[in-house]
Design a protein around this motif. Structure first.
Motif, PDB file in Angstrom:
ATOM      1  N   MET A  36      -3.134  -7.828  -1.021  1.00  0.00           N
ATOM      2  CA  MET A  36      -3.919  -6.753  -1.625  1.00  0.00           C
ATOM      3  C   MET A  36      -3.901  -6.873  -3.132  1.00  0.00           C
ATOM      4  O   MET A  36      -2.973  -7.394  -3.724  1.00  0.00           O
ATOM      5  CB  MET A  36      -3.309  -5.395  -1.287  1.00  0.00           C
ATOM      6  N   LEU A  92       0.837  -1.199   0.000  1.00  0.00           N
ATOM      7  CA  LEU A  92       0.000   0.000   0.000  1.00  0.00           C
ATOM      8  C   LEU A  92       0.870   1.247   0.000  1.00  0.00           C
ATOM      9  O   LEU A  92       0.652   2.180  -0.787  1.00  0.00           O
ATOM     10  CB  LEU A  92      -0.920   0.004   1.226  1.00  0.00           C
ATOM     11  N   ARG A 138      -5.162  -0.115  -9.781  1.00  0.00           N
ATOM     12  CA  ARG A 138      -5.556   1.199  -9.302  1.00  0.00           C
ATOM     13  C   ARG A 138      -6.755   1.702 -10.074  1.00  0.00           C
ATOM     14  O   ARG A 138      -6.972   1.338 -11.220  1.00  0.00           O
ATOM     15  CB  ARG A 138      -4.404   2.199  -9.461  1.00  0.00           C
ATOM     16  N   VAL A 148      -7.220   4.321  -2.390  1.00  0.00           N
ATOM     17  CA  VAL A 148      -6.476   4.143  -1.143  1.00  0.00           C
ATOM     18  C   VAL A 148      -7.403   3.679  -0.027  1.00  0.00           C
ATOM     19  O   VAL A 148      -7.102   2.740   0.720  1.00  0.00           O
ATOM     20  CB  VAL A 148      -5.752   5.451  -0.730  1.00  0.00           C
ATOM     21  N   SER A 168       2.525   1.790  -3.307  1.00  0.00           N
ATOM     22  CA  SER A 168       1.543   2.152  -4.327  1.00  0.00           C
ATOM     23  C   SER A 168       1.148   3.626  -4.245  1.00  0.00           C
ATOM     24  O   SER A 168       0.799   4.231  -5.257  1.00  0.00           O
ATOM     25  CB  SER A 168       0.285   1.285  -4.187  1.00  0.00           C
ATOM     26  N   THR A 227      -3.480  -5.011  -6.677  1.00  0.00           N
ATOM     27  CA  THR A 227      -2.588  -3.914  -7.040  1.00  0.00           C
ATOM     28  C   THR A 227      -3.140  -3.045  -8.152  1.00  0.00           C
ATOM     29  O   THR A 227      -2.491  -2.107  -8.578  1.00  0.00           O
ATOM     30  CB  THR A 227      -1.196  -4.458  -7.467  1.00  0.00           C
ATOM     31  N   ARG A 276      -8.393   0.053  -0.346  1.00  0.00           N
ATOM     32  CA  ARG A 276      -7.292  -0.852   0.013  1.00  0.00           C
ATOM     33  C   ARG A 276      -7.138  -0.934   1.535  1.00  0.00           C
ATOM     34  O   ARG A 276      -6.835  -1.990   2.079  1.00  0.00           O
ATOM     35  CB  ARG A 276      -5.978  -0.382  -0.622  1.00  0.00           C
ATOM     36  N   VAL A 277      -7.315   0.206   2.202  1.00  0.00           N
ATOM     37  CA  VAL A 277      -7.216   0.215   3.665  1.00  0.00           C
ATOM     38  C   VAL A 277      -8.314  -0.662   4.264  1.00  0.00           C
ATOM     39  O   VAL A 277      -8.062  -1.477   5.172  1.00  0.00           O
ATOM     40  CB  VAL A 277      -7.315   1.652   4.224  1.00  0.00           C
TER      41      VAL A 277
END
Length: 306
Positions: A301, A268, A305, A286, A271, A303, A289-290
């Protein structure tokens, strides 16, 4: 806007027809001071930020900060209780009355951990970081950028709920630069308003024809995450040594080989901290992903975007 009055003999002030008693100084910067005050009517503590306005431009900037606070009503953005402009000793000041958060900033918490040779747990990092992202998303969703995101500008309430503060550098998210003169103006502004060790690469050398957008905040967000993981910013040492931060940010962020955190959290971070702003993810990516890391307890995770 209420009338302001300084009653020196009783060390009290009046904002919006309410009296507040001065308790002690909390902090001071280049152009502002923060005092702890107590409400005479409700007995609650507040932080009084006094901004020195040296000219009309200074007054305009202070008014913009007031407007930015008023624009948001979000649990992760510091609210504004009251404000006024006044003249003291021939000088103009803007007074912003803000909630007082006794736990202090994220940076003060990280400093205490460092002093104890301790560290922050991954679950705690994700909890705090998610709140920071939620606040930043609210700012970006309204078409603005914070421009000075850093651990000292994140307050922590008792339950570790982060609150973004210091909205004085905020402006429209999208800035279209046309020509070298505008590029230099943006670069000079960034040098004054965006903390050097958390400043995005594109703000060090602003191109003559480009778009500066909210991706500057994403870079700073990555620096904040790094700081929570390593207890110091990725470019703090570079700055302290007197080396070139502008040069250092052109290279990928270096994660220590023996990092104690999960591969997912490290991915993360990598990225987010991408030098090219066009390749940097947006706040929605973001945040997702969190949430994914929280639900999988630091698992793998994706990857891709947005």
């Amino acid at each position: 806007m209420g009338h302001a009055l300084c009653i020196c003999s009783r060390s009290s002030i009046i904002i919006d027809n309410k009296r507040y008693y001065f308790i002690q100084k909390l902090d001071e910067g280049g152009f502002s001071y923060v005092d702890l005050v107590e409400g005479a009517q409700d007995g609650r503590f507040y932080a009084l930020k006094r901004i020195l306005c040296h000219d009309r431009e200074g007054q305009k900037e202070a008014q913009t900060e007031v407007e930015m606070h008023r624009l948001f009503n979000h649990p992760n953005i510091l609210g504004l209780t009251g404000h006024t402009f006044m003249e003291r000793g021939g000088k103009n000041e803007a007074w912003l009355l803000l909630p007082y958060i006794s736990k202090g900033s994220l940076w003060s918490v990280l400093e205490k951990l460092r002093d104890k040779s301790s560290s922050m747990s991954e679950s705690r990092i994700l909890h705090i970081f998610r709140g920071v992202c939620e606040g930043l998303k609210a700012i970006h969703d309204k078409g603005y950028a914070h421009r000075d995101l850093k651990p000292t500008n994140v307050l922590l309430e008792e339950n570790d709920k982060p609150v973004l503060m210091d909205l004085g550098s905020m402006n429209k998210a999208r800035i279209e630069v046309k020509g070298s003169r505008e590029a230099m103006a943006v670069q000079d502004w960034a040098a004054q308003r965006c903390t050097i060790s958390y400043r995005a690469p594109e703000l060090f050398n602003v191109e003559s024809h480009c778009i500066i957008d909210e991706k500057t905040d994403i870079w700073s967000l990555g620096c904040v995450l790094y700081c929570m993981m390593m207890l110091e910013g990725p470019y703090d040492l570079v700055f302290q040594k007197g080396d070139s931060v502008a040069l250092a940010v052109q290279n990928p962020v270096a994660i220590p080989q023996h990092c104690r955190y999960s591969e997912g959290l490290q991915t993360l971070l990598s990225s987010i901290m991408v030098t090219n702003p066009q390749e940097r993810p947006n706040i929605d990516w973001v945040l997702e992903r969190v949430k994914s890391l929280q639900s999988s307890d630091g698992g793998a995770m994706e990857t891709n975007r947005v």
